[in-house]
Every structure is written in structure tokens, then in C-alpha cells.
Design an enzyme around this catalytic site. Structure first.
Site, PDB file in Angstrom:
ATOM      1  N   ASP A  21       0.853  -1.194   0.000  1.00 42.72           N
ATOM      2  CA  ASP A  21       0.000   0.000   0.000  1.00 42.72           C
ATOM      3  C   ASP A  21       0.886   1.240   0.000  1.00 42.72           C
ATOM      4  OD1 ASP A  21      -1.899   1.958   0.523  1.00 42.72           O
ATOM      5  OD2 ASP A  21      -1.952   1.518   2.680  1.00 42.72           O
ATOM      6  N   ASN A  23      -0.603   4.497  -0.630  1.00 42.74           N
ATOM      7  CA  ASN A  23      -1.341   5.743  -0.333  1.00 42.74           C
ATOM      8  C   ASN A  23      -1.974   5.727   1.061  1.00 42.74           C
ATOM      9  OD1 ASN A  23      -3.354   3.948  -0.780  1.00 42.74           O
ATOM     10  ND2 ASN A  23      -4.498   5.179  -2.262  1.00 42.74           N
ATOM     11  N   ASP A  25      -4.109   3.790   2.660  1.00 40.26           N
ATOM     12  CA  ASP A  25      -5.513   3.475   2.955  1.00 40.26           C
ATOM     13  C   ASP A  25      -5.679   2.038   3.457  1.00 40.26           C
ATOM     14  OD1 ASP A  25      -5.071   2.083   0.649  1.00 40.26           O
ATOM     15  OD2 ASP A  25      -6.741   2.927  -0.493  1.00 40.26           O
ATOM     16  N   ASP A  29      -1.890  -1.332  -3.682  1.00 43.76           N
ATOM     17  CA  ASP A  29      -2.213  -0.614  -4.918  1.00 43.76           C
ATOM     18  C   ASP A  29      -1.157  -0.858  -5.986  1.00 43.76           C
ATOM     19  OD1 ASP A  29      -0.131   1.154  -4.027  1.00 43.76           O
ATOM     20  OD2 ASP A  29      -1.611   2.119  -2.733  1.00 43.76           O
ATOM     21  N   ASP A  98      -6.045 -10.630 -15.019  1.00 47.39           N
ATOM     22  CA  ASP A  98      -7.075 -11.631 -14.733  1.00 47.39           C
ATOM     23  C   ASP A  98      -8.338 -11.202 -15.480  1.00 47.39           C
ATOM     24  OD1 ASP A  98      -8.512 -13.658 -13.341  1.00 47.39           O
ATOM     25  OD2 ASP A  98      -7.206 -13.353 -11.605  1.00 47.39           O
ATOM     26  N   ASP A 335      -7.376 -18.825  -3.592  1.00 48.61           N
ATOM     27  CA  ASP A 335      -8.628 -19.544  -3.312  1.00 48.61           C
ATOM     28  C   ASP A 335      -8.456 -20.698  -2.330  1.00 48.61           C
ATOM     29  OD1 ASP A 335     -10.319 -18.018  -4.902  1.00 48.61           O
ATOM     30  OD2 ASP A 335      -9.891 -19.186  -6.702  1.00 48.61           O
TER      31      ASP A 335
HETATM   32  C1  NOJ Z   1     -12.227 -18.078  -9.523  1.00 53.36           C
HETATM   33  C2  NOJ Z   1     -11.462 -17.080  -8.713  1.00 53.36           C
HETATM   34  O1  NOJ Z   1     -10.169 -17.562  -8.498  1.00 53.36           O
HETATM   35  C3  NOJ Z   1     -12.238 -16.873  -7.422  1.00 53.36           C
HETATM   36  O2  NOJ Z   1     -11.505 -16.141  -6.475  1.00 53.36           O
HETATM   37  C4  NOJ Z   1     -13.534 -16.229  -7.782  1.00 53.36           C
HETATM   38  O3  NOJ Z   1     -14.340 -16.139  -6.628  1.00 53.36           O
HETATM   39  C5  NOJ Z   1     -14.309 -17.026  -8.837  1.00 53.36           C
HETATM   40  N1  NOJ Z   1     -13.469 -17.503  -9.897  1.00 53.36           N
HETATM   41  C6  NOJ Z   1     -15.391 -16.178  -9.444  1.00 53.36           C
HETATM   42  O4  NOJ Z   1     -14.858 -15.238 -10.321  1.00 53.36           O
END
Ligand code: NOJ
Length: 557
Positions: A21, A23, A25, A29, A98, A335
């Protein structure tokens, strides 16, 4: 044939909210990433994947996009991403953005238009269906984020489809306008200089007939319905049309597809010039339960690596892709929990298990994808407040655990250990009050580390960081890129493989677990090989927990 640049790619995944970060907050960023490019370069990686940075209501940390052409103000502006691309390229680092093509945010102007009514031209950008009977959703398919995939839109009395959160409606890829709009978006970013995309959730682009119900589900209940919304054969057709258009403007655009449920066979079919260059699948992970406690419901039990099973899976991934196709090699991402906490041991063997697991994975054949902070042995974030969990199941799990008699801290610990949020703690730059990440408390919770941080580890040649740098350096050698992979027979918990390329040979041997195990009988025959990486355990009859060794065959001359 000239080799493609990604054959030697080592990808570093940055979760922008948690990296740096600038700035003040409390949220990371783009300027923070720009400031860290020398660090990233010094690691030896050559490709940067950024989780979504576009304008978003942040219902799912940026995977719910409301404007694909602009940067969310929490991260900066267009000029920042332009600078980042420019500065990264100056350092020979490629940039992957992404790209979310399965769904948008409900705040996206397309969806807002679609809500105006059935006659609106954007209506067909999304998936709609009528109720099955009075007040009954079109089918019994369950969303990945809990509840039905269907949400009723009162005005038209129709339902729209959302595989993830309610506020993330799925796009209708059978409408050619959707493809056209997405191609435009991709071209816009390619024009800005990005080198490729991580394609979010592409395996869900096409859904089956909405009249189908998951069989054997009691009336009124719902069930996960992968067979109807994942990996349908038509996905390839629609994806190919999309990718082919992108490749017209940038033939060497790298597509890192997220194919969470892909088996090696399926992955093989997705890795194609006009589809993905490689895919990220969750298939190679194997876990086993290590503590039985009747108070803990299914899914929240204490688990660790199921080494024998994981070995089998890795073998399959290494050997069953067709000639020239590369798998990804990874231990964790945003994830899932962090590797050293999930599969290693983040207390007794933190250093050693972090190194052992890294060595076992990254010298295999394939493209490493390293999650920011993994290289310093970052462990799971401790989440001290149930409100901070995003997943809708967390609260109900919490209530159940408290009802079953667990204390608040125990319940939170259990939930955090399996939760994706645990991986998203802020990068540990130094031991100062806010970990060198920010000048104030950060958005997700403190995880300050006195010893496992960049400042401390940079000064220590025995650190996890130093080990990762050495490993990434080795990975760039032809032996570890092109060499043949030969797995050796061992006891269950040891992973051992050779790499062979021309006259060069190397042997990796790792005890993947915290248990002492029987040493392989064949090890003596390597006694004259050079030890290049070594946990310094003496291997006699047994191999100590998380022992790791990399042997290189001596040059004959
Ligand atoms: C896969 C992503 O890695 C995950 O973080 C996200 O919640 C779902 N796709 C939905 O976009």
C-alpha cells in the site's frame, strides 16, 4: 521451431489488495507493485499475474467487474497500469491480467440495461429463465457461493443465473455480442502491452439446458450441478472463437486458463493453440483427515497432505499430457489456504517444510505459479472475527461449531484453516508495526511476523527466501525445463524423481511429511553425485521429517 516464451515462464501471483500500500488506505495498490518490481525481478520470476484490478463493487474482491476498461480507484488509475507494464517490461517481466469472462458485476451497465426489461438489447447478454411453477426456481442447481444459481427479478418475474454470488450474473456466451464485447476488452488491454491473461472460470462459460434437474435431489432442495455447468463440450467452441480473434492481434498472447475441476485428460484437451497455453487445475491436491472430533462437521476437520495420493496425482499430471504440453506447478493460490500451513508445518518445521514442498514441486516439468509471500514462508492469516470471512458458509459453520461446544477462538481457527481468506494476508515486508505493507491497519487483518519477512530473510542466506531464489534460478536451466521426468520407487511419503537432459541429470528426493520414513534402498548408488540443495539430514536407514535433497550428476569430463 522457436520455443514459446512461456516454456520458461515462472509466474508470480500478486493479490494486489494485499501486496503493498503506498497511499496509506490499508489496501495494496498498483504503485506498490511498481515499487516492488526490483524485488520481484530479484526473485528470478519472469511473469506477473495480477488478480483483478478493474472497477468493481468488490463483492468478490474484484471478480465482480463493473467496468473492464478502467482501474478500480483503490488500486490507482490507467496511468499506473501503463507504468507498471512499462516498468515490468524494462525488467523483462511479462504481465498477465485476470480476465473474468463468465460473469460481470450486477452493477455493470450491461446488466443494469438488461434489468430494464425483456425488450432491452442487453437482456440477452445474460441468462434468464422463467419459473418452473409458481414461486419455484427454474431448476435445482446450486451456486458455488451457496443458495440457488437463480435469483428472481421481480419486475419481469424472470430469474437470472449466477454461478457465484447473486451480484455476479453469468454472461450468455451463445450471444455473439458477448464474444464481440469481450474480444474488444481483451484487445484494449493487449494494446496497452499486456502479455496475456489468466482466464477466470472459463470452464463454466456454457451451461446445459435449464430444464434439466440434478437427479435424486429431494423436491425443494438444491445441489451442485457440475455436469450441467462445468466443462461442457461446447466450451471449447466458444472459447476457441474468442481466443482465435485475440491471437490475430497478438499471436504469442499467453492464456493461463483456470480449469479448477480439470483432470489431466480434460486439461490436455484445453491446452491447444486456440484455447489455453496451460491450465490451473485443483486436481493434483490430496488431503487426509488427521484428527477425528465429533464436534467438527464434515469439511472442517484437521487435515494434512495425503502424500501417497498426491504422488500418484503428480505422476499422472507429469506423464499424461501430450507431447509439448505443460502443466502448471503450484501449491497454493488466493482460493485456498497457504501451503506451509495446509500441507507443511508452520510451527515446528516452518522453514524446512516450506523448502521441502517447494523443491518437490517446482523442479518438475511445467510452469511454476508462486503465490506472493510463499517465497518467505508466509503462513495462513489468523482471522479473529467471523465478520471478516467472505464465504457465506463461514457464519453457519461458526454457529454450528459454537453450538457443538467449541470456544470462539477454536471455531475461528478451524474455519480459517480451510478458508480461502487465510491466503490473502498482507505481504510481510519487514517487522515494523504494519509489516512494511502500509502505514496503518490493513483491510484484512494483521499478520505481522518478526522473522518471516523480506527484510530479515534478505539478510540470511539460509532463509526460505534465499532458497526460493536458488530454486527459481535452477528452474530456468534446460535440464529442469526440457528434461525427461522419471519417478523413482520409494516409500509412500517420499517423492523422488530424476530429470534427464542430454548428458545432464539431477535427482530430487523429498520427505513430504512430518513423519520419519524408511530410506530408499537405491540411494547409495547416488553417493558420488553433488548435493546442490540439502536440508543437511543424514540419511541412514530412515529419512527425517521434511528432509530435502537435490543431487546433480557430476560432469564426466
Ligand atoms: C475463480 C477465482 O479464483 C475466485 O476467487 C472467484 O471467486 C471465482 N473464480 C469467481 O470469479
Amino acid at each position: 521451431m522457436k520455443e514459446a516464451w512461456w516454456e520458461k515462464a515462472v509466474v508470480y501471483q500478486v493479490y494486489p489488495k494485499s501486496f503493498k500500500d503506498t497511499n496509506g488506505d490499508g489496501i495494496g495498490d498498483l504503485k506498490g507493485i511498481i515499487d516492488s518490481l526490483d524485488y520481484i525481478k530479484d526473485l528470478g520470476v519472469n511473469t506477473l499475474w495480477l488478480n483483478p484490478i478493474f472497477i468493481s463493487p468488490q463483492i468478490d474482491n474484484g471478480y465482480d467487474i463493473s467496468n473492464y476498461y478502467a482501474i478500480d480507484e483503490i488500486f490507482g488509475g490507467l496511468e499506473d497500469i501503463e507504468t507498471l507494464i512499462h516498468e515490468a517490461h524494462k525488467r523483462d517481466i511479462k504481465i498477465l491480467l485476470d480476465l473474468v469472462l463468465n460473469h460481470t458485476s450486477d452493477q455493470h451497465p450491461w446488466f443494469q440495461e438488461a434489468l430494464r426489461g425483456k425488450a432491452n438489447i442487453y437482456r440477452d447478454y445474460y441468462l434468464w429463465a422463467d419459473e418452473k411453477a409458481d414461486g419455484v426456481a427454474p431448476n435445482n442447481w446450486e451456486s458455488f457461493f451457496g443458495g440457488s444459481v437463480w435469483e428472481k427479478e421481480e419486475k419481469s418475474n424472470q430469474y437470472y443465473f449466477h454461478l457465484f454470488a447473486k451480484k455476479m450474473p453469468d454472461l450468455n456466451w451463445k450471444n455473439p455480442e458477448v464474444k464481440r464485447a469481450m474480444v474488444e476488452i481483451a484487445k484494449f488491454w493487449l494494446d496497452k502491452g499486456v502479455d496475456g491473461f489468466r482466464l477466470d472460470a472459463f470452464i463454466h462459460m456454457i451451461k446445459d439446458d435449464f430444464n434439466k434437474d440434478v437427479p435424486n435431489v429431494p423436491a425443494g432442495e438444491i445441489a451442485i450441478a457440475e455436469e450441467y455447468y462445468a466443462n461442457l463440450p461446447e466450451v471449447k467452441r466458444y472459447l476457441s472463437e474468442f481466443i482465435s480473434e485475440i491471437k490475430e492481434v497478438k499471436p504469442d498472447c499467453f492464456i493461463l486458463g483456470e480449469a479448477a475441476s480439470a483432470t489431466p485428460e480434460l486439461a490436455d484437451s484445453y491446452i491447444r493453440e486456440d484455447l489455453c497455453q496451460t491450465v490451473i487445475s485443483f486436481d493434483h491436491f490430496a488431503e487426509r483427515i488427521i484428527e477425528q472430533d465429533e464436534r467438527i462437521p464434515k469439511g472442517l476437520e484437521k487435515r494434512t497432505l495425503d502424500a501417497p495420493e498426491m504422488k500418484q496425482k503428480l505422476k499422472k499430471w507429469q506423464h499424461s499430457l501430450s507431447e509439448g504440453k505443460l502443466p502448471t506447478l503450484y501449491w497454493n493460490n488466493h482460493d485456498m489456504p497457504r501451503v506451509v500451513s495446509r500441507f507443511g508445518d508452520d510451527t515446528q518445521y516452518r522453514d524446512k517444510s516450506a523448502k521441502a514442498l517447494a523443491l518437490s514441486m517446482y523442479l518438475l516439468r511445467g510452469i511454476p505459479v508462486i503465490l506472493y509471500g510463499e517465497e518467505i514462508g508466509m503462513k495462513n492469516l489468523e482471522i479473529r472475527d467471523i465478520e471478516l470471512f467472505q464465504s457465506p458458509q463461514a457464519t453457519s459453520q461458526y454457529i454450528q461449531l459454537l453450538e457443538n461446544g467449541l470456544k470462539k477462538e477454536q471455531a475461528l481457527r478451524r474455519i480459517a484453516s480451510v478458508n480461502k481468506e487465510a491466503s490473502r494476508g498482507v505481504m510481510q515486508w519487514d517487522a515494523s508495526e504494519f509489516a512494511g505493507f502500509s502505514t496503518k491497519a490493513n483491510w484484512i487483518g494483521e499478520n505481522r511476523e518478526m522473522f518471516y519477512n523480506v527484510a530479515v530473510e534478505s539478510q540470511d542466506e539460509m532463509s526460505v527466501l534465499a532458497f526460493y531464489k536458488q530454486l527459481i534460478q535452477l528452474k530456468s536451466e534446460d535440464l529442469f525445463t526440457f528434461g525427461e521426468v522419471i519417478f523413482l520407487e520409494t516409500t509412500d511419503n517420499i517423492l523422488a524423481y530424476k530429470r534427464q537432459y542430454n548428458q545432464e541429470e539431477a535427482l530430487v528426493l523429498v520427505n513430504l511429511t512430518g513423519e520419519e520414513v524408511v530410506a530408499p534402498a537405491w540411494l547409495d548408488s547416488y553417493s558420488d553425485w553433488i548435493l546442490k540443495m540439502d536440508s543437511e539430514d543424514v540419511i541412514g536407514k530412515t529419512v527425517a521429517p521434511y528432509t530435502y535433497k537435490l543431487y546433480i550428476k557430476k560432469d564426466e569430463e
